[in-house]
Design a protein around this motif. Structure first.
Motif: not given
Length: 281
Positions: A208-218, A233-247
């Motif tokens: 059973x695969x449980x996934x944390x992804x950036x979007x439900x449409x990934x 986040x996409x405001x910098x040259x490289x994406x930031x992933x605070x929300x996935x880390x916290x999730x």
């Protein structure tokens, strides 16, 4: 807490077989849920990086006569005004704006967690899988490694899968043979083809695969039994992933809640750490 505009949009898209271009539009709409009802088809096309006819075809694919009908529907189900979406501060520099963007991503995560059901279900699935393989490649490897590190303090057997290659399927097989029933995946853009293939294989061998992804449409969505989105986040040259880390930390909490011996294991670790002098007090 009432259902967020993003959550209502995701329900609108559920059950529709969307093309990659249409998934891109859907992803864009979810990320800007409070703004979308006020955008023209041309503006939405520019925001999503697609053509205007693609937006029209997308609306038709959802069952509307065209984009104007879709927009009217969105205005009916979304707030009547742009509530809670601050306008960019012209005096802020690019670094500050990137941080503000991440703060907004965390607000979206708060809204999503108003329904704790999916996270609690994921916690039970992960707690019940022994061993528990945790997959994350490239940009998502740090998320997977962080989860695996802390999960190992309460879960009896966590197996980190953070390297691709031909041995990845072998390691999934080994986990299944040892009794694994679920796999946790962190999937962040740009999505490696190996991750999509690994999840497809994991389901073939009855995990059973449980996934944390950036979007439900990934791209990993179609190979996930339970996908919980957290925007990047996409405001910098490289994406930031605070929300996935916290999730990921939230999932850890839910998993620990589902493991009867979790507190006992934590106390045992603390006692051993103190005896060995692992940490500077």
């Amino acid at each position: 807490m009432s259902e967020s505009p993003a959550a209502r949009l995701q329900k609108l898209f559920e059950g529709h077989r969307l093309t990659p271009t249409q998934r891109r539009i859907a992803h864009c709409m979810v990320r800007g849920a409070a703004e979308v009802p006020f955008l023209s088809s041309v503006e939405l096309a520019e925001l999503a990086g697609v053509s205007q006819p693609s937006v029209t075809r997308f609306a038709v694919a959802l069952g509307f006569d065209g984009y104007p009908a879709l927009r009217r529907y969105l205005r009916e189900v979304a707030p009547a005004e742009r509530v809670g979406v601050p306008e960019p501060d012209a005096e802020q520099n690019a670094y500050q704006q990137a941080v503000e963007g991440e703060i907004e991503n965390l607000r979206r995560l708060v809204a999503m967690l108003a329904d704790p059901g999916p996270v609690e279900e994921a916690g039970r699935l992960l707690a019940g899988s022994v061993p528990l393989p945790v997959l994350g490649l490239r940009a998502a490897s740090s998320q997977a490694r962080g989860f695996a590190y802390f999960a190992g303090k309460v879960h009896p057997d966590v197996r980190l899968l953070d390297e691709g290659g031909s041995m990845l399927a072998d390691r999934i097989d080994a986990a299944v043979e040892a009794g694994a029933s679920a796999l946790l995946c962190f999937a962040l853009p740009r999505h490696p083809r190996e991750v999509v293939e690994a999840l497809a294989y994991a389901r073939e061998v009855a995990l059973t695969v449980v996934t944390v992804a950036d979007s439900a449409f990934a791209p990993v969505a179609r190979h996930s039994d339970l996908l919980i989105p957290a925007p990047v986040g996409t405001g910098l040259a490289f994406d930031t992933a605070c929300a996935p880390m916290l999730l990921g930390r939230v999932l850890l909490e839910a998993m620990a809640d589902a493991i009867p011996a979790a507190q006992q294991r934590l106390e045992a670790f603390d006692a051993k750490a103190a005896a060995r002098g692992l940490f500077v007090e």
